[in-house]
Design a protein around this motif. Structure first.
Motif, PDB file in Angstrom:
ATOM      1  N   ARG A 189      10.722   4.397   0.697  1.00  0.00           N
ATOM      2  CA  ARG A 189      11.331   5.537   0.006  1.00  0.00           C
ATOM      3  C   ARG A 189      12.111   6.415   0.981  1.00  0.00           C
ATOM      4  O   ARG A 189      13.193   6.894   0.664  1.00  0.00           O
ATOM      5  N   ARG A 190      11.577   6.633   2.164  1.00  0.00           N
ATOM      6  CA  ARG A 190      12.259   7.473   3.153  1.00  0.00           C
ATOM      7  C   ARG A 190      13.488   6.805   3.740  1.00  0.00           C
ATOM      8  O   ARG A 190      14.416   7.471   4.152  1.00  0.00           O
ATOM      9  N   ASN A 245       0.843  -1.193   0.000  1.00  0.00           N
ATOM     10  CA  ASN A 245       0.000   0.000   0.000  1.00  0.00           C
ATOM     11  C   ASN A 245       0.883   1.249   0.000  1.00  0.00           C
ATOM     12  O   ASN A 245       2.096   1.177   0.038  1.00  0.00           O
ATOM     13  N   GLY A 246       0.282   2.397  -0.033  1.00  0.00           N
ATOM     14  CA  GLY A 246       1.019   3.650  -0.122  1.00  0.00           C
ATOM     15  C   GLY A 246       1.929   3.914   1.055  1.00  0.00           C
ATOM     16  O   GLY A 246       3.012   4.466   0.903  1.00  0.00           O
ATOM     17  N   ARG A 247       1.514   3.522   2.257  1.00  0.00           N
ATOM     18  CA  ARG A 247       2.339   3.742   3.444  1.00  0.00           C
ATOM     19  C   ARG A 247       3.642   2.966   3.366  1.00  0.00           C
ATOM     20  O   ARG A 247       4.694   3.470   3.721  1.00  0.00           O
ATOM     21  N   THR A 248       3.558   1.729   2.912  1.00  0.00           N
ATOM     22  CA  THR A 248       4.757   0.898   2.807  1.00  0.00           C
ATOM     23  C   THR A 248       5.733   1.497   1.800  1.00  0.00           C
ATOM     24  O   THR A 248       6.936   1.558   2.049  1.00  0.00           O
ATOM     25  N   LEU A 273       6.006   4.633   0.901  1.00  0.00           N
ATOM     26  CA  LEU A 273       6.586   5.845   1.484  1.00  0.00           C
ATOM     27  C   LEU A 273       7.638   5.503   2.537  1.00  0.00           C
ATOM     28  O   LEU A 273       8.675   6.156   2.628  1.00  0.00           O
ATOM     29  N   TRP A 274       7.375   4.481   3.338  1.00  0.00           N
ATOM     30  CA  TRP A 274       8.336   4.075   4.366  1.00  0.00           C
ATOM     31  C   TRP A 274       9.650   3.631   3.725  1.00  0.00           C
ATOM     32  O   TRP A 274      10.723   4.028   4.158  1.00  0.00           O
TER      33      TRP A 274
END
Length: 86
Positions: A11-12, A3-6, A8-9
């Motif tokens: 990527r950061r 999902n999007g949260r994963t 983003l995590w």
């Protein structure tokens, strides 16, 4: 799928993940040195292959971390100058 949260995590923390992968592969390569020093190259040179593979992948992961870090740094340096003042 992620999902999007994963995404983003990851990527950061991409630089840190690449550094961790490099450390794990270096540890793997270090474990291959012990049998080689003791005179056992493994079946068909398996320990030597493992050592070379571990070092190669560790170097590639480290290069990926450096590229990602410099990319992030360049991006963060460009942002203040791109702002439009009202």
């Amino acid at each position: 799928m992620a999902n999007g949260r994963t995404v983003l995590w990851v990527r950061r923390r991409y630089v840190g993940l690449n550094v961790a992968i490099a450390v794990v592969w270096l540890a793997f390569a270090a474990t291959q040195v012990i049998p080689i020093v003791n005179g056992d190259s493994g079946t068909n040179g398996g320990h030597i292959f493992g050592l070379v593979l571990g070092v190669l992948i560790a170097v590639l992961a480290a290069i990926g971390a450096v590229v990602a870090f410099t990319s992030k740094r360049r991006r963060s340096m460009k942002r203040p100058s791109q702002r439009v003042e009202h």
